[in-house]
Design a protein around this motif. Sequence first.
Motif, PDB file in Angstrom:
ATOM      1  N   GLN A  94      -4.933   0.265  -4.129  1.00 41.54           N
ATOM      2  CA  GLN A  94      -6.261   0.810  -3.893  1.00 41.54           C
ATOM      3  C   GLN A  94      -6.764   0.262  -2.564  1.00 41.54           C
ATOM      4  O   GLN A  94      -6.549  -0.914  -2.248  1.00 41.54           O
ATOM      5  CB  GLN A  94      -7.220   0.394  -5.001  1.00 41.54           C
ATOM      6  N   LEU A  95      -7.423   1.131  -1.797  1.00 45.87           N
ATOM      7  CA  LEU A  95      -8.035   0.739  -0.535  1.00 45.87           C
ATOM      8  C   LEU A  95      -9.542   0.914  -0.666  1.00 45.87           C
ATOM      9  O   LEU A  95     -10.012   1.963  -1.119  1.00 45.87           O
ATOM     10  CB  LEU A  95      -7.489   1.594   0.615  1.00 45.87           C
ATOM     11  N   PHE A  96     -10.282  -0.118  -0.260  1.00 41.61           N
ATOM     12  CA  PHE A  96     -11.729  -0.150  -0.429  1.00 41.61           C
ATOM     13  C   PHE A  96     -12.434  -0.333   0.906  1.00 41.61           C
ATOM     14  O   PHE A  96     -11.885  -0.975   1.810  1.00 41.61           O
ATOM     15  CB  PHE A  96     -12.134  -1.323  -1.337  1.00 41.61           C
ATOM     16  N   ASP A  97     -13.675   0.156   0.975  1.00 39.26           N
ATOM     17  CA  ASP A  97     -14.502  -0.108   2.148  1.00 39.26           C
ATOM     18  C   ASP A  97     -15.202  -1.456   1.974  1.00 39.26           C
ATOM     19  O   ASP A  97     -14.974  -2.168   0.989  1.00 39.26           O
ATOM     20  CB  ASP A  97     -15.484   1.039   2.408  1.00 39.26           C
ATOM     21  N   ASP A  98     -16.064  -1.808   2.927  1.00 40.06           N
ATOM     22  CA  ASP A  98     -16.759  -3.101   2.880  1.00 40.06           C
ATOM     23  C   ASP A  98     -17.707  -3.240   1.694  1.00 40.06           C
ATOM     24  O   ASP A  98     -18.082  -4.353   1.324  1.00 40.06           O
ATOM     25  CB  ASP A  98     -17.553  -3.335   4.172  1.00 40.06           C
ATOM     26  N   ASN A  99     -18.096  -2.116   1.096  1.00 38.71           N
ATOM     27  CA  ASN A  99     -18.999  -2.144  -0.059  1.00 38.71           C
ATOM     28  C   ASN A  99     -18.237  -2.073  -1.378  1.00 38.71           C
ATOM     29  O   ASN A  99     -18.837  -1.801  -2.418  1.00 38.71           O
ATOM     30  CB  ASN A  99     -20.001  -0.989   0.033  1.00 38.71           C
ATOM     31  N   ASP A 100     -16.925  -2.287  -1.331  1.00 43.09           N
ATOM     32  CA  ASP A 100     -16.043  -2.246  -2.501  1.00 43.09           C
ATOM     33  C   ASP A 100     -15.994  -0.877  -3.169  1.00 43.09           C
ATOM     34  O   ASP A 100     -15.747  -0.767  -4.378  1.00 43.09           O
ATOM     35  CB  ASP A 100     -16.419  -3.320  -3.521  1.00 43.09           C
ATOM     36  N   VAL A 101     -16.191   0.180  -2.384  1.00 47.03           N
ATOM     37  CA  VAL A 101     -16.033   1.547  -2.874  1.00 47.03           C
ATOM     38  C   VAL A 101     -14.586   1.963  -2.601  1.00 47.03           C
ATOM     39  O   VAL A 101     -14.106   1.856  -1.469  1.00 47.03           O
ATOM     40  CB  VAL A 101     -17.006   2.524  -2.168  1.00 47.03           C
ATOM     41  N   GLN A 102     -13.897   2.413  -3.650  1.00 48.78           N
ATOM     42  CA  GLN A 102     -12.506   2.845  -3.486  1.00 48.78           C
ATOM     43  C   GLN A 102     -12.474   4.133  -2.685  1.00 48.78           C
ATOM     44  O   GLN A 102     -13.136   5.104  -3.024  1.00 48.78           O
ATOM     45  CB  GLN A 102     -11.843   3.063  -4.839  1.00 48.78           C
ATOM     46  N   ILE A 103     -11.665   4.137  -1.620  1.00 44.94           N
ATOM     47  CA  ILE A 103     -11.539   5.297  -0.753  1.00 44.94           C
ATOM     48  C   ILE A 103     -10.203   6.000  -0.969  1.00 44.94           C
ATOM     49  O   ILE A 103     -10.120   7.217  -0.930  1.00 44.94           O
ATOM     50  CB  ILE A 103     -11.689   4.893   0.733  1.00 44.94           C
ATOM     51  N   ALA A 104      -9.148   5.245  -1.221  1.00 49.92           N
ATOM     52  CA  ALA A 104      -7.818   5.835  -1.395  1.00 49.92           C
ATOM     53  C   ALA A 104      -7.028   5.011  -2.405  1.00 49.92           C
ATOM     54  O   ALA A 104      -7.313   3.830  -2.625  1.00 49.92           O
ATOM     55  CB  ALA A 104      -7.075   5.887  -0.065  1.00 49.92           C
ATOM     56  N   SER A 105      -6.014   5.652  -3.005  1.00 44.78           N
ATOM     57  CA  SER A 105      -5.143   4.958  -3.948  1.00 44.78           C
ATOM     58  C   SER A 105      -3.823   5.696  -4.042  1.00 44.78           C
ATOM     59  O   SER A 105      -3.704   6.836  -3.596  1.00 44.78           O
ATOM     60  CB  SER A 105      -5.800   4.873  -5.329  1.00 44.78           C
ATOM     61  N   GLY A 106      -2.853   5.042  -4.629  1.00 43.53           N
ATOM     62  CA  GLY A 106      -1.538   5.653  -4.811  1.00 43.53           C
ATOM     63  C   GLY A 106      -0.561   4.630  -5.341  1.00 43.53           C
ATOM     64  O   GLY A 106      -0.950   3.545  -5.779  1.00 43.53           O
ATOM     65  N   ASN A 107       0.712   4.980  -5.286  1.00 39.53           N
ATOM     66  CA  ASN A 107       1.772   4.091  -5.750  1.00 39.53           C
ATOM     67  C   ASN A 107       2.689   3.732  -4.593  1.00 39.53           C
ATOM     68  O   ASN A 107       2.905   4.536  -3.686  1.00 39.53           O
ATOM     69  CB  ASN A 107       2.598   4.748  -6.858  1.00 39.53           C
ATOM     70  N   VAL A 108       3.221   2.538  -4.652  1.00 39.24           N
ATOM     71  CA  VAL A 108       4.211   2.087  -3.681  1.00 39.24           C
ATOM     72  C   VAL A 108       5.310   1.363  -4.461  1.00 39.24           C
ATOM     73  O   VAL A 108       5.041   0.679  -5.444  1.00 39.24           O
ATOM     74  CB  VAL A 108       3.567   1.194  -2.587  1.00 39.24           C
ATOM     75  N   ILE A 109       6.547   1.558  -4.020  1.00 39.71           N
ATOM     76  CA  ILE A 109       7.708   1.010  -4.730  1.00 39.71           C
ATOM     77  C   ILE A 109       8.387  -0.050  -3.874  1.00 39.71           C
ATOM     78  O   ILE A 109       8.599   0.146  -2.675  1.00 39.71           O
ATOM     79  CB  ILE A 109       8.711   2.129  -5.072  1.00 39.71           C
ATOM     80  N   ILE A 110       8.726  -1.164  -4.508  1.00 42.02           N
ATOM     81  CA  ILE A 110       9.584  -2.171  -3.886  1.00 42.02           C
ATOM     82  C   ILE A 110      10.964  -1.989  -4.497  1.00 42.02           C
ATOM     83  O   ILE A 110      11.121  -2.063  -5.722  1.00 42.02           O
ATOM     84  CB  ILE A 110       9.069  -3.601  -4.151  1.00 42.02           C
ATOM     85  N   ASP A 111      11.950  -1.734  -3.647  1.00 37.77           N
ATOM     86  CA  ASP A 111      13.320  -1.561  -4.142  1.00 37.77           C
ATOM     87  C   ASP A 111      14.315  -1.986  -3.066  1.00 37.77           C
ATOM     88  O   ASP A 111      13.922  -2.445  -1.997  1.00 37.77           O
ATOM     89  CB  ASP A 111      13.569  -0.114  -4.601  1.00 37.77           C
ATOM     90  N   GLY A 112      15.594  -1.875  -3.369  1.00 37.44           N
ATOM     91  CA  GLY A 112      16.645  -2.195  -2.413  1.00 37.44           C
ATOM     92  C   GLY A 112      16.593  -3.637  -1.934  1.00 37.44           C
ATOM     93  O   GLY A 112      16.362  -4.567  -2.713  1.00 37.44           O
ATOM     94  N   ILE A 113      16.777  -3.801  -0.630  1.00 38.61           N
ATOM     95  CA  ILE A 113      16.790  -5.133  -0.021  1.00 38.61           C
ATOM     96  C   ILE A 113      15.464  -5.848  -0.254  1.00 38.61           C
ATOM     97  O   ILE A 113      15.431  -7.052  -0.520  1.00 38.61           O
ATOM     98  CB  ILE A 113      17.109  -5.036   1.484  1.00 38.61           C
ATOM     99  N   ASP A 114      14.362  -5.087  -0.164  1.00 44.77           N
ATOM    100  CA  ASP A 114      13.049  -5.697  -0.395  1.00 44.77           C
ATOM    101  C   ASP A 114      12.951  -6.270  -1.803  1.00 44.77           C
ATOM    102  O   ASP A 114      12.438  -7.376  -2.001  1.00 44.77           O
ATOM    103  CB  ASP A 114      11.924  -4.676  -0.184  1.00 44.77           C
ATOM    104  N   TYR A 115      13.432  -5.547  -2.786  1.00 47.09           N
ATOM    105  CA  TYR A 115      13.359  -6.024  -4.172  1.00 47.09           C
ATOM    106  C   TYR A 115      14.243  -7.259  -4.361  1.00 47.09           C
ATOM    107  O   TYR A 115      13.839  -8.231  -5.003  1.00 47.09           O
ATOM    108  CB  TYR A 115      13.770  -4.933  -5.168  1.00 47.09           C
TER     109      TYR A 115
END
Length: 87
Positions: A39-60
Amino acid sequence: MRTIQPISIWSNGINHQVSKFKLTSINDDLSTSATFYYQLFDDNDVQIASGNVIIDGIDYNGWGTTGNINDEAYEICSNKLSLVLIS
């Protein structure tokens, strides 16, 4: 929640500045990948965007081997989303 270098995001016809980044673990198969809800928030803690992200492969495989597993999750996911962590 972590502070990020502010970026501008277009949402619902308006440009918003976001400055905060939050991750929540939603799945980890304990073998090859982990999925996080972000989740991405502005300075007033209002959510502006959200989604999913995956850690896999070498990163995992390297995740948590050189430091705190939570800090590294934020680092890996912020890199995948082209965000710059401030703290």
